[in-house]
Scaffold this motif. Structure first.
Motif, PDB file in Angstrom:
ATOM      1  N   THR C 151       1.141  -1.130   0.036  1.00  0.00           N
ATOM      2  CA  THR C 151      -0.060  -0.160   0.204  1.00  0.00           C
ATOM      3  C   THR C 151       0.130   1.341   0.123  1.00  0.00           C
ATOM      4  N   VAL C 152       2.181   0.950   0.490  1.00  0.00           N
ATOM      5  CA  VAL C 152       3.301   2.476   0.862  1.00  0.00           C
ATOM      6  C   VAL C 152       3.471   2.424  -0.790  1.00  0.00           C
ATOM      7  N   ALA C 153       3.984   1.608  -1.673  1.00  0.00           N
ATOM      8  CA  ALA C 153       4.631   1.305  -1.853  1.00  0.00           C
ATOM      9  C   ALA C 153       3.405   2.663  -3.384  1.00  0.00           C
ATOM     10  N   LEU C 154       2.429   1.237  -3.227  1.00  0.00           N
ATOM     11  CA  LEU C 154       1.390   1.689  -4.698  1.00  0.00           C
ATOM     12  C   LEU C 154       0.874   3.862  -3.912  1.00  0.00           C
ATOM     13  N   LEU C 155       0.571   4.306  -3.126  1.00  0.00           N
ATOM     14  CA  LEU C 155      -0.286   5.576  -2.800  1.00  0.00           C
ATOM     15  C   LEU C 155       1.258   6.471  -3.348  1.00  0.00           C
ATOM     16  N   ASP C 156       2.188   5.922  -2.457  1.00  0.00           N
ATOM     17  CA  ASP C 156       3.263   6.636  -3.303  1.00  0.00           C
ATOM     18  C   ASP C 156       3.520   7.232  -4.945  1.00  0.00           C
ATOM     19  N   LEU C 157       3.446   6.076  -5.188  1.00  0.00           N
ATOM     20  CA  LEU C 157       3.877   5.832  -6.857  1.00  0.00           C
ATOM     21  C   LEU C 157       2.239   6.975  -7.384  1.00  0.00           C
ATOM     22  N   ALA C 158       1.217   7.137  -6.291  1.00  0.00           N
ATOM     23  CA  ALA C 158       0.109   7.985  -7.299  1.00  0.00           C
ATOM     24  C   ALA C 158       0.564   9.350  -6.811  1.00  0.00           C
ATOM     25  N   ARG C 159       1.341   9.833  -6.154  1.00  0.00           N
ATOM     26  CA  ARG C 159       1.335  11.331  -5.568  1.00  0.00           C
ATOM     27  C   ARG C 159       2.736  11.564  -6.280  1.00  0.00           C
ATOM     28  N   ALA C 160       3.911  10.851  -6.611  1.00  0.00           N
ATOM     29  CA  ALA C 160       4.757  10.930  -7.314  1.00  0.00           C
ATOM     30  C   ALA C 160       4.821  11.010  -8.739  1.00  0.00           C
ATOM     31  N   GLN C 161       3.197  10.566  -9.222  1.00  0.00           N
ATOM     32  CA  GLN C 161       2.707  10.323 -10.565  1.00  0.00           C
ATOM     33  C   GLN C 161       1.604  11.651 -11.166  1.00  0.00           C
ATOM     34  N   GLY C 162       1.602  12.064  -9.994  1.00  0.00           N
ATOM     35  CA  GLY C 162       0.779  12.860  -9.838  1.00  0.00           C
ATOM     36  C   GLY C 162      -0.993  12.260 -10.027  1.00  0.00           C
ATOM     37  N   ALA C 163      -1.373  10.811 -10.442  1.00  0.00           N
ATOM     38  CA  ALA C 163      -2.434  10.461  -9.519  1.00  0.00           C
ATOM     39  C   ALA C 163      -3.309   9.867  -8.612  1.00  0.00           C
ATOM     40  N   TYR C 164      -2.850  11.293  -7.492  1.00  0.00           N
ATOM     41  CA  TYR C 164      -3.365  10.358  -6.484  1.00  0.00           C
ATOM     42  C   TYR C 164      -4.760  11.865  -6.135  1.00  0.00           C
ATOM     43  N   GLY C 165      -5.775  10.908  -6.771  1.00  0.00           N
ATOM     44  CA  GLY C 165      -6.897  11.305  -6.911  1.00  0.00           C
ATOM     45  C   GLY C 165      -8.183  11.140  -6.135  1.00  0.00           C
ATOM     46  N   PRO C 166      -9.207  11.603  -6.293  1.00  0.00           N
ATOM     47  CA  PRO C 166     -10.005  11.667  -4.688  1.00  0.00           C
ATOM     48  C   PRO C 166     -10.953  10.767  -4.479  1.00  0.00           C
ATOM     49  N   CYS C 167     -10.853   9.413  -4.627  1.00  0.00           N
ATOM     50  CA  CYS C 167     -10.934   8.272  -4.436  1.00  0.00           C
ATOM     51  C   CYS C 167      -8.991   7.940  -3.431  1.00  0.00           C
ATOM     52  N   CYS C 168      -8.342   8.589  -4.222  1.00  0.00           N
ATOM     53  CA  CYS C 168      -7.120   7.958  -3.360  1.00  0.00           C
ATOM     54  C   CYS C 168      -7.515   8.954  -1.886  1.00  0.00           C
ATOM     55  N   THR C 169      -7.725  10.014  -1.860  1.00  0.00           N
ATOM     56  CA  THR C 169      -7.848  11.233  -0.830  1.00  0.00           C
ATOM     57  C   THR C 169      -9.362  10.395   0.506  1.00  0.00           C
ATOM     58  N   ALA C 170      -9.959  10.239  -0.550  1.00  0.00           N
ATOM     59  CA  ALA C 170     -11.467   9.088   0.390  1.00  0.00           C
ATOM     60  C   ALA C 170     -10.418   8.751   0.840  1.00  0.00           C
ATOM     61  N   LEU C 171     -10.026   7.538   0.021  1.00  0.00           N
ATOM     62  CA  LEU C 171      -8.926   5.818   1.549  1.00  0.00           C
ATOM     63  C   LEU C 171      -8.190   6.791   1.873  1.00  0.00           C
ATOM     64  N   ALA C 172      -7.428   8.134   2.503  1.00  0.00           N
ATOM     65  CA  ALA C 172      -7.021   8.469   3.529  1.00  0.00           C
ATOM     66  C   ALA C 172      -7.767   9.108   4.205  1.00  0.00           C
ATOM     67  N   HIS C 173      -9.187   9.923   3.899  1.00  0.00           N
ATOM     68  CA  HIS C 173     -10.222  10.047   4.972  1.00  0.00           C
ATOM     69  C   HIS C 173     -10.538   8.497   6.034  1.00  0.00           C
ATOM     70  N   LEU C 174     -11.177   7.140   5.210  1.00  0.00           N
ATOM     71  CA  LEU C 174     -11.947   6.048   5.337  1.00  0.00           C
ATOM     72  C   LEU C 174     -10.589   5.450   6.298  1.00  0.00           C
ATOM     73  N   SER C 175      -9.215   5.435   5.811  1.00  0.00           N
ATOM     74  CA  SER C 175      -8.337   5.283   6.927  1.00  0.00           C
ATOM     75  C   SER C 175      -8.133   5.658   8.582  1.00  0.00           C
ATOM     76  N   ALA C 176      -8.064   7.473   8.348  1.00  0.00           N
ATOM     77  CA  ALA C 176      -8.037   7.747   9.655  1.00  0.00           C
ATOM     78  C   ALA C 176      -9.536   7.813  11.064  1.00  0.00           C
ATOM     79  N   ALA C 177     -10.708   7.400  10.097  1.00  0.00           N
ATOM     80  CA  ALA C 177     -11.860   7.140  11.055  1.00  0.00           C
ATOM     81  C   ALA C 177     -12.060   5.732  11.177  1.00  0.00           C
ATOM     82  N   VAL C 178     -10.993   4.566  10.358  1.00  0.00           N
ATOM     83  CA  VAL C 178     -10.554   3.370  10.996  1.00  0.00           C
ATOM     84  C   VAL C 178     -10.176   3.376  12.103  1.00  0.00           C
ATOM     85  N   ASP C 179      -8.553   3.993  12.163  1.00  0.00           N
ATOM     86  CA  ASP C 179      -7.614   3.766  13.009  1.00  0.00           C
ATOM     87  C   ASP C 179      -8.077   4.820  14.802  1.00  0.00           C
TER      88      ASP C 179
END
Lengths: 255, 255, 255, 255
Positions: C151-179
């Protein structure tokens, strides 16, 4: 706690199925249907239970060139070296759209059978289904209407064999509630009837799709046998291919 | 010339299997085994033929945690929403290594049965096989030796039913030739016996693997039922995984 | 209205994929990953989208002797004449228990992404899931914890490629809520990360399991190749078989 | 001696594929095609090898409504809850009749490539094939004639990339011998060209059908995606069903 299996144990001199010797106590003594019942439950079927299970198994074997049978024939013609692949391809179509609704139907029948007032519970089931906008499993058929002739034969057999139990009664309640809500006769299809009969025959509801798989497996092998004798694969393929023509994309889409 | 199918025709009021009405002439009147025979051949079996087919079907159902049964259980535990996939995965193992040799065996038996001197032809078959260094299908078993108890039971049944025909006789010739060449008793395995019985019962030799598929399908459904009641999937997985450890590549290979 | 297909049209001189000539415009010009994207969407991927799809495809290829890989190896050893059957058996395990949760995860991410306050919507999703007692798809892993390195590698890649979009942001929200709800760090697993990346890359959410199937198919072919070079089938079989011993039924059950 | 696997090892912090860390050394660094090559061989492809493998993978992805694609669509429409089953059903048609001849073709090419006089050996191969009355794998196509445009593109690419190796040369010898024997131009089909390119690219010949499986898997997922967006299943089914009518048996057969 060790995980174990009760199904089979083989030694050099014997093969034992759930405690019973295959060569000494099964071969020549039990029919295939009796052994299906025994392997699934650990019990011998009564004559009525065996008769009902036979009836369910012969009912689902064959319904002509269904998607499942076509998949088997196309696959056999593509890979005749592996009949198992052709039969497996056909079985993969035994899913939720056709016979697979059987298990959901059995759960509803169990709920109605367990209720103090079966007729009222059946009406509640129908009302919930209409409110949710879902189709009731076990009801309706695109071809066999207003009556599915297989259902009539199966329920008649259950009555004649004294195998018409609580799930069959629940099915009658549900059918009456369905017809009342629709304002016309909706057929109980073969899947619905088999759900009732199989559970009333003492088989686990969770295995209903498995009964369909065993039965269809035999039907699909018959399609392979006919394909060996009179190949239809090219005809099926060409007709299907011609029915869905290529439509070029109007223009290349942009991201 | 039109390609046709003889297997099934459905109208709103009827389902007709090879000219016979399913609701009026089949349900409650024919066993599953009888209908398998009828769908595969277009003929009703004699009582002896039905008995032999039942015996073959119960023999191949179940042999414990075979690769095929393990594949079904691992797949069911991975995708319980699709029982059809689990059963299909197990059937895909019904190939050349285990039961699949049946059809080759039937061809050899037909050749011996057609020869004027069966014993001599059997010796010729064995000599050719030894010269080619290939294994004779239908002979030998890793566990059931020097005798496969299933074979004894099947051939006894054939004799008792008057169903011991030319392929059974050819199998006896072949067995004698195999033992003579080996200098010791080599078991005729269940696959070999079933090849002889099925063809002598009037079923097409080309469909032998299909008989195994129908039979195994029922056994695999029993494995699914046991998996529902007492899951073994994790245990099977962990034991298999632990048995084959990771071995890092000694160094990266160059092209 | 005629049903049509846009995927492919073949003439004697050409094979056209969604309007594009395979021999003239694809072979030697497009990578396999680019053509997967093009066939699934009708559009060419941007470099970032291609990079993200490549990353998702390499991530799911291989995870050792999973149930799916074991099923492939057992089936290949049983029916080596039909490699397609062995690979199919393994793919049948790509179901709801392992990678299949991806599509449900994508639906939740779309809901969070569409809400005016993503963080609040994510907390609502977690609250509903806890009330219903269901597991949130895309979270948790039996081995990779507290962090799934993929997961770390995939999200890092998305950021590096400018491909970190609304679903990635939603995943971050969801991850924070889960934790927050769990009071500790719960890993976002590879399935969850891929759900976010694939949808942000413009691929349809409905096809997520298909991405896993393409990727796993390649991994399973690698297992077949290793099985050809260094067979492990017998070892896998014997270990699994030995781990689940036969337990005779205590006594025959009565109906 | 312990049986081992080299493919993958997972720890809490890492997933290692043949000695290489998936999150640190693969994600974002290798394409899917490069990882297919690496997992199958343990080596990184050269740019030419990667380009050739990409070309082979895009060539076999899609050929319209083939039997395999029809099987996938019929199965998906029957069991939409299990996309894996639909894709598996289609892959089961990747057998000996269509792409499966690739491996036999590769064996013949290896024999010609190993001979001191390739042209003479090719003529011998053709003569043997004609004497045996068998079809030479890799030659002829019902639609693409007298030239398969995919073959031209693939061999052009191999030349341009410097990847035209001994198997490609052997294929040219064989093609010349085939044409001479037939007295006219017989197309080398895509299967034949791919057999030559894949082996010259350093991949094992035994895995050729696997290359077709990976490629077709992606094409079949595209069919599922189109079926989700524009269902064709009913149309395919009804056209196939209507093309093969029921023919009642003239009279019941006697044994």
């Amino acid at each position: 706690m060790t995980t174990t299996t009760e199904l089979c144990h083989a030694t050099p001199e014997d093969v034992v199925l759930r405690g019973r010797s295959l060569p000494r106590e099964v071969v020549g003594k039990a029919t295939f249907t009796e052994m299906i019942y025994f392997l699934l439950t650990g019990r011998d079927p009564t004559p009525a239970q065996r008769s009902v299970l036979d009836a369910c198994l012969v009912t689902l074997m064959e319904h002509g060139l269904t998607p499942s049978a076509i998949a088997t024939r196309l696959t056999y013609g593509s890979a005749p070296e592996a009949m198992q692949g052709a039969v497996a391809a056909g079985l993969l179509g035994v899913g939720s759209v056709f016979v697979g609704a059987s298990e959901t139907c059995a759960q509803l029948l169990a709920r109605i059978a367990a209720a103090p007032d079966g007729a009222a519970e059946a009406r509640a089931v129908v009302a919930e289904s209409r409110a949710a906008g879902t189709r009731l499993p076990g009801f309706g058929h695109p071809l066999h209407r207003p009556v599915d002739p297989r259902t009539v034969a199966l329920l008649d057999l259950a009555r004649a064999q004294g195998a018409y139990g609580p799930c069959c009664t629940a099915l009658a309640h549900l059918s009456a509630a369905v017809d009342a809500a629709a304002g016309r006769a909706i057929p109980v299809n073969a899947t619905g009837a088999i759900a009732a009969l199989v559970v009333d025959a003492g088989l686990p509801a969770g295995i209903l799709r498995g009964i369909a798989l065993i039965s269809r497996c035999a039907g699909l092998v018959a399609h392979v046998a006919e394909e060996q004798a009179a190949p239809a694969m090219r005809t099926l393929w060409e007709a299907a291919d011609a029915a869905v023509p290529y439509q070029p994309p109007s223009q290349e889409k942009k991201p």
